[in-house]
Write a protein that holds these residues in place. Structure first.
Motif, mmCIF file in Angstrom:
data_model
loop_
_atom_site.group_PDB
_atom_site.id
_atom_site.type_symbol
_atom_site.label_atom_id
_atom_site.label_comp_id
_atom_site.label_asym_id
_atom_site.label_seq_id
_atom_site.Cartn_x
_atom_site.Cartn_y
_atom_site.Cartn_z
ATOM 1 N N HIS A 1 0.833 -1.206 0.000
ATOM 2 C CA HIS A 1 0.000 0.000 0.000
ATOM 3 C C HIS A 1 0.867 1.255 0.000
ATOM 4 O O HIS A 1 0.630 2.196 -0.766
ATOM 5 C CB HIS A 1 -0.922 -0.018 1.221
ATOM 6 C CG HIS A 1 -1.658 1.275 1.425
ATOM 7 N ND1 HIS A 1 -2.709 1.679 0.615
ATOM 8 C CD2 HIS A 1 -1.472 2.280 2.339
ATOM 9 C CE1 HIS A 1 -3.146 2.855 1.023
ATOM 10 N NE2 HIS A 1 -2.421 3.242 2.070
ATOM 11 N N TYR A 2 1.897 1.260 0.851
ATOM 12 C CA TYR A 2 2.758 2.442 0.935
ATOM 13 C C TYR A 2 3.611 2.605 -0.323
ATOM 14 O O TYR A 2 3.889 3.723 -0.759
ATOM 15 C CB TYR A 2 3.651 2.363 2.167
ATOM 16 C CG TYR A 2 2.893 2.580 3.457
ATOM 17 C CD1 TYR A 2 2.206 3.777 3.685
ATOM 18 C CD2 TYR A 2 2.862 1.608 4.452
ATOM 19 C CE1 TYR A 2 1.495 3.983 4.863
ATOM 20 C CE2 TYR A 2 2.160 1.807 5.630
ATOM 21 C CZ TYR A 2 1.474 2.997 5.831
ATOM 22 O OH TYR A 2 0.771 3.200 6.982
ATOM 23 N N ASP B 1 2.678 1.709 -3.330
ATOM 24 C CA ASP B 1 1.768 2.255 -4.336
ATOM 25 C C ASP B 1 1.516 3.738 -4.118
ATOM 26 O O ASP B 1 1.322 4.496 -5.066
ATOM 27 C CB ASP B 1 0.441 1.486 -4.313
ATOM 28 C CG ASP B 1 0.568 0.083 -4.883
ATOM 29 O OD1 ASP B 1 1.546 -0.151 -5.628
ATOM 30 O OD2 ASP B 1 -0.281 -0.771 -4.571
ATOM 31 N N LYS B 2 1.498 4.161 -2.852
ATOM 32 C CA LYS B 2 1.303 5.582 -2.564
ATOM 33 C C LYS B 2 2.467 6.418 -3.080
ATOM 34 O O LYS B 2 2.310 7.591 -3.433
ATOM 35 C CB LYS B 2 1.155 5.792 -1.050
ATOM 36 C CG LYS B 2 -0.105 5.198 -0.456
ATOM 37 C CD LYS B 2 -1.357 6.016 -0.779
ATOM 38 C CE LYS B 2 -1.425 7.261 0.070
ATOM 39 N NZ LYS B 2 -2.693 7.999 -0.172
ATOM 40 N N LEU B 3 3.667 5.812 -3.138
ATOM 41 C CA LEU B 3 4.846 6.526 -3.623
ATOM 42 C C LEU B 3 4.875 6.641 -5.142
ATOM 43 O O LEU B 3 5.594 7.481 -5.693
ATOM 44 C CB LEU B 3 6.128 5.816 -3.155
ATOM 45 C CG LEU B 3 6.470 5.921 -1.661
ATOM 46 C CD1 LEU B 3 7.676 5.043 -1.340
ATOM 47 C CD2 LEU B 3 6.751 7.366 -1.280
ATOM 48 N N TYR C 1 8.264 5.666 -9.982
ATOM 49 C CA TYR C 1 8.316 6.296 -8.663
ATOM 50 C C TYR C 1 8.994 7.663 -8.655
ATOM 51 O O TYR C 1 8.991 8.334 -7.629
ATOM 52 C CB TYR C 1 9.036 5.370 -7.666
ATOM 53 C CG TYR C 1 8.325 4.060 -7.481
ATOM 54 C CD1 TYR C 1 7.175 3.976 -6.695
ATOM 55 C CD2 TYR C 1 8.775 2.911 -8.111
ATOM 56 C CE1 TYR C 1 6.495 2.772 -6.544
ATOM 57 C CE2 TYR C 1 8.110 1.704 -7.962
ATOM 58 C CZ TYR C 1 6.973 1.642 -7.175
ATOM 59 O OH TYR C 1 6.301 0.458 -7.025
#
Length: 564
Positions: free
Chosen positions: A11-12, A14-16, A370
């Motif tokens: 999840h983190y 993907d947030k980046l 990213y």
């Protein structure tokens, strides 16, 4: 529990990730993001006067100010006007190369990492891109350290006691005063990295007015203090005959080598041009004029310093300003502050233009899922701080020689790129395929690497490699030294010639039999496989490959395509 942790990590991660066009495969996510796609019309905001302002601003920097010092000083130095002629010739040639590489970006609105895919392959382009990114990070730290010296002068102009700041550094390469100044310059440079490239042009516009005005003020001030132009303008050159000829050749080459990185990455800026011609005459004329004027001011100011203080000329303008502060009154201190601030702004603009934007663009291509230009620019700044540039610039370290000599090897990259676009492909690029990870794509070549491009690149390096070893202090044959004196031309000619011959005897796909640039038809292309080619407007996130010219015209053009 372990699965839950993995889900949280995913999840983190993907947030980046940076925003990407819907429908891209994993392979395409390694090749594209918003900053790598062709610039859509809304962001094409650089007109001819923006390019004029950009190069006027870039020309005013400490390296250009001092470029004639090595030509004039020494046992076989040349006269001031001969060195100035070298600057004119060198930067005129550099301007031509800039316009050639910039033409690709201005026509197809793509950056250097994407341009290099057509000549080095989809994955093979990552090596020259990595080279450029690494060098940009190193140069960012070096230029920021010089900017810190400007900050030191600014603070000394306000508080004379700052010059005697107690030192708590154990290193002999720096002290507390210089490190504080360096960190202040580095820190206050960070906001400039935040702005997107199409908006940062305003920084260069401000610098184009302020920095040259301060330089002319410095020029007049030095002449008035010396009551004349000083001895340099009257002394004849020491070199004669063939020594004079080679001295001028080296002077011309040093001017071109000073521009090697900008020659390669000019598409990073030219892609924001409103029209391709906006990046032509504005660059071709402004580059030699701007850099020659700055060099002339540096020659005269340094000449005047020999009269003011006696002895040899002071070529470094920051050292000369430091001398101006000794025993200065309040008005003189204010003048030093303004001129030092102009040099600090000059270093900031140069660092943003030549290093942070270039490194950011290159890192975007290395990890597009990213990183974008902004994130890459901040990574560049962090690396520039962490590398401790004062150690590289210490008097016992030859690293600056390595940096200067290494830059000429970019000539082989430029040779391959320019030959590929102008000679082999005749201006034709299939834009969507530059973002395709499919093995059947015309730019995939062999496992994503273009062996012809790499062979030519290596040949361009080999012609200079022995002379390069000599430049860093080793003894080499005289013939290798003469070849290296023509380093940029040798690397460029050998690389481009080799690439042409290889493509001649081993044809490549996606070329044209006639000159055919179709970049003016690009709007906001979708690069996803199977995307609709009809123009639906940028607000919906889709567009077509060529614009609304019609299938019939596209079919006619495609029938003219062929192997080279």
């Amino acid at each position: 529990m372990e699965k839950l942790k993995q889900l949280k990590v995913g999840h983190y991660v993907d947030k980046l990730a940076v925003p990407a066009e819907p429908g891209l495969t994993n392979g395409q996510l390694m090749l594209t993001n918003h900053d790598l796609k062709p610039v859509e019309p809304e962001r094409r905001q650089w007109g001819p006067w923006n390019f004029v302002g950009f190069w006027v601003a870039d020309s005013f920097n400490i390296n250009t100010w001092m470029i004639s010092s090595a030509m004039i000083s020494g046992d076989e130095g040349i006269s001031w006007w001969q060195s100035w002629l070298c600057v004119w010739i060198g930067y005129s040639i550099a301007g031509c190369f800039i316009c050639l590489t910039g033409r690709i970006g201005a026509t197809y609105h793509i950056s250097f990492p994407v341009v290099s895919r057509s000549s080095f392959g989809i994955w093979g382009s990552l090596w020259p891109v990595f080279n450029r990114a690494a060098m940009a990070c190193i140069w960012y730290g070096v230029q920021a350290w010089i900017g810190g010296q400007c900050v030191t002068l600014m603070l000394r102009s306000i508080w004379s006691s700052y010059n005697d700041l107690p030192n708590s550094f154990p290193s002999q390469s720096t002290n507390t005063r210089d490190y504080v100044s360096f960190f202040l310059f580095w820190f206050f440079s960070l906001p400039a990295i935040w702005f997107p490239v199409h908006q940062i042009r305003h920084l260069f516009t401000v610098k184009a007015y302020f920095a040259p005005a301060a330089g002319i003020t410095f020029f007049i001030w030095a002449i008035l203090k010396a009551h004349g132009l000083g001895p340099i303008v009257h002394q004849p050159g020491k070199a004669t005959g063939s020594a004079l000829g080679w001295a001028m050749v080296k002077g011309i080459m040093s001017s071109i080598a000073n521009f090697a990185t900008l020659i390669v990455n000019d598409p990073d800026f030219a892609r924001f041009a409103i029209k391709p011609k906006d990046a032509l005459w504005s660059q071709l004329i402004t580059i030699p004029v701007g850099f020659a004027v700055t060099s002339f001011i540096g020659i005269i100011v340094s000449s005047s310093s020999a009269v003011i203080y006696g002895g040899t000329p002071v070529w470094n303008p920051l050292d000369l300003l430091g001398k101006f502060l000794d025993g200065a009154n309040s008005g003189e201190r204010f003048g030093v502050f303004i001129i030092s601030a102009a040099f600090a702004l000059a270093q900031l603009g140069t660092n943003i233009a030549a290093n942070s934007i270039s490194a950011g663009t290159d890192m975007t291509a290395l990890v597009p899922r990213y990183l974008n230009i902004r994130r890459g620019g901040y990574i560049c700044a962090i690396v520039g701080l962490a590398m401790c540039p004062w150690n590289l610039l210490s008097s016992s370290n030859n690293f600056t020689t390595y940096l200067s000599a290494y830059s000429v090897f970019l000539s082989s990259i430029a040779g391959v790129m320019i030959c590929d676009y102008f000679v082999v492909r005749k201006g034709y690029l299939q834009i969507r395929d530059l973002y395709s990870a499919r093995p059947s794509g015309p730019y995939y070549f062999t496992f994503g690497f273009h062996w012809r491009g790499y062979t030519a690149y290596i040949c361009g390096i080999l012609i200079n490699i022995v002379g390069f070893v000599g430049a860093i202090g080793r003894k080499v044959p005289a013939g290798a030294t003469y070849v290296y004196n023509l380093n940029f031309f040798c690397g460029f000619i050998v690389a481009s010639g080799t690439y042409y011959l290889l493509c001649r005897f081993s044809p490549i796909p996606a070329t044209s039999d006639i000159w055919m640039e179709i970049g003016d038809e690009i709007r906001n292309p979708s690069v996803a496989y199977g995307a609709d080619d009809d123009m639906e407007g940028t607000s919906k996130g889709s567009s077509d490959r060529y614009g609304a010219k019609g299938d019939e015209e596209i079919g006619i053009r495609e029938r003219k395509m062929g192997n080279y």
